[in-house]
Design an enzyme around this catalytic site. Structure first.
Site, PDB file in Angstrom:
ATOM      1  N   ASN A   1      -1.347  -9.449  -3.618  1.00 14.01           N
ATOM      2  CA  ASN A   1       0.087  -9.881  -2.897  1.00 14.01           C
ATOM      3  C   ASN A   1      -0.362 -10.443  -1.521  1.00 14.01           C
ATOM      4  O   ASN A   1       0.497 -11.371  -1.054  1.00 14.01           O
ATOM      5  CB  ASN A   1       1.000  -8.874  -2.845  1.00 14.01           C
ATOM      6  CG  ASN A   1       0.602  -7.496  -2.391  1.00 14.01           C
ATOM      7  OD1 ASN A   1      -0.534  -7.334  -2.333  1.00 14.01           O
ATOM      8  ND2 ASN A   1       1.760  -6.626  -1.911  1.00 14.01           N
TER       9      ASN A   1
ATOM     10  N   GLU B   1      -3.441   3.236  -0.995  1.00 14.48           N
ATOM     11  CA  GLU B   1      -2.471   2.448  -0.764  1.00 14.48           C
ATOM     12  C   GLU B   1      -1.520   2.155  -1.737  1.00 14.48           C
ATOM     13  O   GLU B   1      -1.841   0.987  -2.562  1.00 14.48           O
ATOM     14  CB  GLU B   1      -2.567   1.393   0.247  1.00 14.48           C
ATOM     15  CG  GLU B   1      -3.380   1.501   1.460  1.00 14.48           C
ATOM     16  CD  GLU B   1      -2.779   2.096   2.618  1.00 14.48           C
ATOM     17  OE1 GLU B   1      -1.405   2.538   2.486  1.00 14.48           O
ATOM     18  OE2 GLU B   1      -3.096   2.746   3.698  1.00 14.48           O
TER      19      GLU B   1
ATOM     20  N   CYS C   1       4.385  -4.400  -0.639  1.00 12.48           N
ATOM     21  CA  CYS C   1       4.683  -2.976  -0.691  1.00 12.48           C
ATOM     22  C   CYS C   1       5.761  -2.360   0.106  1.00 12.48           C
ATOM     23  O   CYS C   1       6.211  -1.252  -0.136  1.00 12.48           O
ATOM     24  CB  CYS C   1       3.199  -2.043  -1.024  1.00 12.48           C
ATOM     25  SG  CYS C   1       2.355  -2.404   0.525  1.00 12.48           S
TER      26      CYS C   1
ATOM     27  N   GLU D   1      -4.750   3.007   6.953  1.00 14.46           N
ATOM     28  CA  GLU D   1      -5.446   1.962   7.184  1.00 14.46           C
ATOM     29  C   GLU D   1      -4.993   1.363   8.551  1.00 14.46           C
ATOM     30  O   GLU D   1      -3.856   1.461   8.893  1.00 14.46           O
ATOM     31  CB  GLU D   1      -5.460   0.734   6.175  1.00 14.46           C
ATOM     32  CG  GLU D   1      -5.925   1.324   4.882  1.00 14.46           C
ATOM     33  CD  GLU D   1      -6.310   0.243   4.007  1.00 14.46           C
ATOM     34  OE1 GLU D   1      -5.421  -0.556   3.675  1.00 14.46           O
ATOM     35  OE2 GLU D   1      -7.518   0.034   3.594  1.00 14.46           O
TER      36      GLU D   1
END
Ligand code: NAD
Length: 474
Positions: A150, A248, A282, A456
């Site tokens: 994505n 993630e 997300c 991150e």
């Protein structure tokens, strides 16, 4: 215009195509772009070996030298942004302007971690007997980075830039759907002076590659971005080797639209956020909980705006929303929409596939969605928004938190009291108040619950590629 992807092992491009059925497809047309290289077990072993062999020299390089390579790579990414963005749009479907924005933001991430490379230091603590107690920060070792389709450039960039800045070497496995931007970024790094073997790229059958990586004692850490289901499987495979993990995973972001905002203003912000990258984000805002006093006005305006979104090929400058990257996402959005309607939800916009080649689905809005509809707990990862009314903040927070995910959550309100309470009580890793921007180079990003663990970006992003050593000098 579109460079056929290869593997990259020890600085050398390799093309090993196994069968004609593995191809990369343009989701806007359904047409084949190129064959997909399939790494053999020998290729994956060679990539791990190359990263392991490159580790001693790269990890001992002065941080300022590592920083120079990252900064030069950032400049090259910016210089090549138009070409990289075109490849990204061809594979992923997002509008070219969005793809270009992603590439430029990825360059910022390399600049950020170039600076952070110079801050990977520990501290000295006075010892009890005139001695020194020293805390050292050392690179964790070889890192396997697995990135999704994505945001292929940004998600790869965040892992690779942080790992290289810390002194780690990397085996990158981009998503098979979208390898061109990660490979182009790897090329920028090599042209910027990264030694051969410090970054290797493998593609192929993801389960085979990740099983082999997880079994390798040479890989010290794995950073994965993708679905919760795959994340769970990787965590299981990582357990015997006690590999360090950053996960993630999915999200199902709630938005609390409070009674103090203009419903038209709120709907305009919400619709723009929802349909970015066709909802395949997300942190995408999906479950809208709207105060009952402004509910109907919000629903009507959101539905009206959804119907005006220009859907098309991402290469067309008029396009606001492209296709979905995978045909399976179209199936999922269609299934979730139908199931919600059968549960009593009101379809106020979209709801159908678009009759043209490619993976197109209408921007879709469902109102009055009951809590038991599947879409309220299963992440649609597509252009689908649900809207539900609430009477008070306690009720809205309970509904917002009633999912296994905990990545992002948002509120639209001008009230400090509301926003403080919402920021405190939403069980998520990222909160946006009057903004849907959930990540930037300098801020930490990560989830709780089934959305994963680890962070991150930001200063925390470097830390996750470092181990702490204590040296007691007596
Ligand atoms: P999926 O679970 O079918 O995953 C497919 C993707 O994951 C492919 O790109 C593949 O390369 C990779 N993958 C699959 N099995 C793997 C394995 N064993 N090891 C390593 N990689 C593997 O999901 P999907 O339909 O492609 O995407 C939908 C879901 O994925 C969404 O619901 C969302 O939760 C999640 N997702 C999350 C992010 C994120 O940013 N956190 C990004 C993309 C997708």
């Amino acid at each position: 215009m579109y460079a056929a992807p290869t593997l990259l092992i020890n600085g050398i491009a390799r093309s090993t195509f196994e069968t004609a059925s593995n191809v990369i497809v343009n989701p806007a047309t359904g047409q084949e772009l190129a064959p997909l290289p399939i790494a053999s077990a020998e290729d994956v072993a060679a990539a791990i070996e190359a990263a392991d062999a490159a580790f001693p020299a790269w990890s001992r390089k002065a941080p300022v030298e590592r920083a120079r390579v990252l900064r030069r790579a950032a400049d090259l990414i910016r210089l090549r942004a138009d070409d990289i963005a075109t490849g990204l749009t061809l594979e992923n479907g997002k509008p070219l302007a969005e793809a270009r924005g992603e590439i430029l933001a990825t360059a910022e991430v390399f600049d950020w971690f170039a600076d952070e490379a110079r801050r990977a230091y520990g501290r000295i603590i006075p010892g009890p007997h005139d001695g020194r107690m020293v805390v050292l920060k050392e690179p964790v070792g070889v890192v396997a980075a697995m990135s999704p389709w994505n945001f292929p450039a940004m998600t790869s960039g965040k892992k690779v830039a942080a790992a290289l800045a810390a002194g780690c070497t990397v085996v990158l496995k981009p998503a098979e759907e979208t390898p061109s931007a990660p490979l182009a970024i790897a090329q920028c790094l090599h042209d910027a002076g990264l030694p051969a073997g410090a970054l290797n790229v493998v593609l192929g059958r993801p389960a085979d590659i990740s099983t082999q990586i997880m079994a390798s004692p040479k890989v010290a850490k794995v950073s994965f971005t993708g679905s919760t289901a795959v994340g769970r499987e990787l965590a299981r495979l990582a357990a015997p080797g006690l590999k360090r993990l950053t996960m993630e995973l999915g999200g199902h972001a709630p938005v609390l639209v409070m009674d103090d905002v203009d419903p038209a203003w709120a709907a305009a912000r919400s619709a723009t956020a929802k349909f970015r990258n066709a909802g395949q984000v997300c942190t995408s805002a999906t479950r809208f909980f709207v105060h009952q006093s402004i509910y109907e006005a919000f629903v009507n305006e959101f539905a009206r705006l959804a119907k005006t979104v220009q859907v098309g090929d991402g290469l067309d400058p008029a396009t606001v929303m492209g296709p979905l990257t995978n045909a399976r996402r179209v199936d999922a959005v269609e299934r979730l929409t139908a199931e919600a309607v059968s549960c009593g939800a009101r379809l106020v916009a979209g709801g159908k596939r678009i009759d043209r080649p490619g993976n197109f689905f209408e921007p879709t809005v469902l109102a009055d969605v009951p809590a038991h509809a599947k879409v309220m707990s299963e992440e649609p990862f597509g252009p689908l928004a649900t809207i539900t009314p609430f009477a008070d903040l306690d009720e809205a927070l309970a509904a917002a938190n009633a999912v296994p995910f905990g990545l992002a959550g948002y509120a639209l309100t001008h009230s400090t009291a509301y926003s403080r309470r919402i920021a405190r009580d939403l069980k998520v890793g990222v909160v946006g108040i009057n903004t849907f921007v959930a990540s930037s180079a300098e801020t930490p990003f990560g989830g709780v619950k089934d959305s994963g663990y680890g962070v991150e970006g930001g200063i925390e992003g470097l830390d996750s590629y470092l181990v702490t050593k204590f040296v007691n000098e007596g």
